[in-house]
Design a protein around this motif. Structure first.
Motif, mmCIF file in Angstrom:
data_model
loop_
_atom_site.group_PDB
_atom_site.id
_atom_site.type_symbol
_atom_site.label_atom_id
_atom_site.label_comp_id
_atom_site.label_asym_id
_atom_site.label_seq_id
_atom_site.Cartn_x
_atom_site.Cartn_y
_atom_site.Cartn_z
ATOM 1 N N GLY A 101 0.757 -1.237 0.000
ATOM 2 C CA GLY A 101 0.000 0.000 0.000
ATOM 3 C C GLY A 101 0.791 1.293 0.000
ATOM 4 N N TYR A 102 2.060 1.253 -0.382
ATOM 5 C CA TYR A 102 2.852 2.482 -0.450
ATOM 6 C C TYR A 102 3.451 2.661 -1.834
ATOM 7 N N ARG A 103 3.486 3.897 -2.268
ATOM 8 C CA ARG A 103 4.247 4.301 -3.455
ATOM 9 C C ARG A 103 5.436 5.064 -2.911
ATOM 10 N N ARG A 104 6.644 4.649 -3.304
ATOM 11 C CA ARG A 104 7.820 5.289 -2.725
ATOM 12 C C ARG A 104 9.024 5.189 -3.643
ATOM 13 N N GLY A 105 9.894 6.177 -3.503
ATOM 14 C CA GLY A 105 11.176 6.192 -4.189
ATOM 15 C C GLY A 105 12.209 6.733 -3.217
ATOM 16 N N GLU A 106 13.453 6.293 -3.362
ATOM 17 C CA GLU A 106 14.517 6.730 -2.455
ATOM 18 C C GLU A 106 15.577 7.513 -3.211
ATOM 19 N N LEU A 107 16.087 8.563 -2.548
ATOM 20 C CA LEU A 107 17.123 9.381 -3.162
ATOM 21 C C LEU A 107 18.112 9.856 -2.111
ATOM 22 N N LYS A 108 19.237 10.360 -2.595
ATOM 23 C CA LYS A 108 20.266 10.940 -1.732
ATOM 24 C C LYS A 108 20.422 12.394 -2.123
ATOM 25 N N ASP A 109 20.329 13.284 -1.122
ATOM 26 C CA ASP A 109 20.469 14.715 -1.419
ATOM 27 C C ASP A 109 21.945 15.077 -1.589
ATOM 28 N N PRO A 110 22.251 16.276 -2.069
ATOM 29 C CA PRO A 110 23.646 16.655 -2.328
ATOM 30 C C PRO A 110 24.552 16.639 -1.097
ATOM 31 N N PHE A 111 23.962 16.602 0.102
ATOM 32 C CA PHE A 111 24.757 16.578 1.331
ATOM 33 C C PHE A 111 24.926 15.156 1.866
ATOM 34 N N GLY A 112 24.329 14.168 1.165
ATOM 35 C CA GLY A 112 24.492 12.767 1.528
ATOM 36 C C GLY A 112 23.362 12.169 2.348
ATOM 37 N N HIS A 113 22.329 12.951 2.652
ATOM 38 C CA HIS A 113 21.207 12.432 3.437
ATOM 39 C C HIS A 113 20.254 11.639 2.540
ATOM 40 N N HIS A 114 19.761 10.509 3.078
ATOM 41 C CA HIS A 114 18.824 9.664 2.332
ATOM 42 C C HIS A 114 17.395 10.103 2.630
ATOM 43 N N TRP A 115 16.572 10.152 1.575
ATOM 44 C CA TRP A 115 15.169 10.540 1.681
ATOM 45 C C TRP A 115 14.319 9.457 1.035
ATOM 46 N N VAL A 116 13.185 9.155 1.655
ATOM 47 C CA VAL A 116 12.167 8.303 1.052
ATOM 48 C C VAL A 116 10.976 9.209 0.785
ATOM 49 N N ILE A 117 10.644 9.382 -0.488
ATOM 50 C CA ILE A 117 9.498 10.186 -0.892
ATOM 51 C C ILE A 117 8.367 9.189 -1.091
ATOM 52 N N GLN A 118 7.252 9.385 -0.369
ATOM 53 C CA GLN A 118 6.252 8.315 -0.345
ATOM 54 C C GLN A 118 4.839 8.824 -0.094
ATOM 55 N N CYS A 119 3.883 7.954 -0.399
ATOM 56 C CA CYS A 119 2.488 8.178 -0.042
ATOM 57 C C CYS A 119 1.841 6.816 0.153
ATOM 58 N N GLN A 120 0.709 6.829 0.829
ATOM 59 C CA GLN A 120 -0.045 5.596 1.011
ATOM 60 C C GLN A 120 -1.043 5.483 -0.131
ATOM 61 N N ILE A 121 -1.132 4.298 -0.724
ATOM 62 C CA ILE A 121 -2.092 4.041 -1.794
ATOM 63 C C ILE A 121 -2.931 2.842 -1.374
ATOM 64 N N PRO A 122 -4.078 2.648 -1.996
ATOM 65 C CA PRO A 122 -4.868 1.462 -1.631
ATOM 66 C C PRO A 122 -4.081 0.187 -1.900
ATOM 67 N N ALA A 123 -4.045 -0.689 -0.919
ATOM 68 C CA ALA A 123 -3.326 -1.967 -1.065
ATOM 69 C C ALA A 123 -4.073 -2.870 -2.037
ATOM 70 N N SER A 124 -3.337 -3.740 -2.669
ATOM 71 C CA SER A 124 -3.925 -4.726 -3.578
ATOM 72 C C SER A 124 -4.881 -5.625 -2.783
ATOM 73 N N PRO A 125 -6.029 -5.984 -3.368
ATOM 74 C CA PRO A 125 -6.962 -6.864 -2.661
ATOM 75 C C PRO A 125 -6.373 -8.249 -2.370
ATOM 76 N N ASP A 126 -5.311 -8.618 -3.090
ATOM 77 C CA ASP A 126 -4.669 -9.916 -2.885
ATOM 78 C C ASP A 126 -3.667 -9.908 -1.727
ATOM 79 N N TRP A 127 -3.317 -8.711 -1.259
ATOM 80 C CA TRP A 127 -2.303 -8.601 -0.218
ATOM 81 C C TRP A 127 -2.865 -9.002 1.133
ATOM 82 N N LYS A 128 -2.166 -9.865 1.832
ATOM 83 C CA LYS A 128 -2.571 -10.319 3.168
ATOM 84 C C LYS A 128 -1.526 -9.865 4.163
ATOM 85 N N TYR A 129 -1.978 -9.186 5.233
ATOM 86 C CA TYR A 129 -1.051 -8.720 6.263
ATOM 87 C C TYR A 129 -0.724 -9.833 7.218
#
Length: 129
Positions: A101-129
């Motif tokens: 249920g997440y859309r996300r991408g990871e990047l590194k800023d020019p100072f070396g810090h890691h960022w996860v840019i993300q949002c919650q999306i509806p999970a697939s109906p087949d996904w079981k927690y």
């Protein structure tokens, strides 16, 4: 607080990449940044130069990797991710939709810090927690 190496004068990446607003800044006598307070969508954080008297303030340069990952939730992951890349960030993993249920991408800023840019999306109906 994100620690950056000594000698930095330009923190425009955060403004260009994430629309950060600079509340205030304290510069050293030589014009380099000592500390700045920034806001991204109302979330406040500080950038602070690495200080030899404060061992907890170590920039990613000291380890050649980030010691934290910042998760930034946004409604338009692709737009913010691409804006950050255009501003100088490096892709660590492209934006992907995950079955948990997440859309996300990871990047590194020019100072070396890691960022996860993300949002919650509806999970697939087949996904079981």
């Amino acid at each position: 607080m994100l620690t950056i190496r000594k000698g930095v004068t330009n923190i425009g990446f955060y403004k260009t990449a994430f629309g950060a607003v600079e509340n205030w800044r304290l510069n050293n006598d030589d014009g380099t940044l000592h500390v700045a307070e920034l806001l991204i969508d109302g979330a406040m954080f500080h950038l602070h130069e690495m200080m030899p008297t404060s061992p907890e303030k170590i920039s990613p340069d000291a380890f050649n990797t980030s010691t934290v990952t910042i998760g930034l939730f946004t409604a338009d992951v692709h737009s913010v991710f691409n804006q950050a890349i255009a501003a100088g960030a490096i892709v660590l993993s492209p934006v992907t939709d995950y079955e948990y249920g997440y859309r996300r991408g990871e990047l590194k800023d020019p100072f070396g810090h890691h960022w996860v840019i993300q949002c919650q999306i509806p999970a697939s109906p087949d996904w079981k927690y």
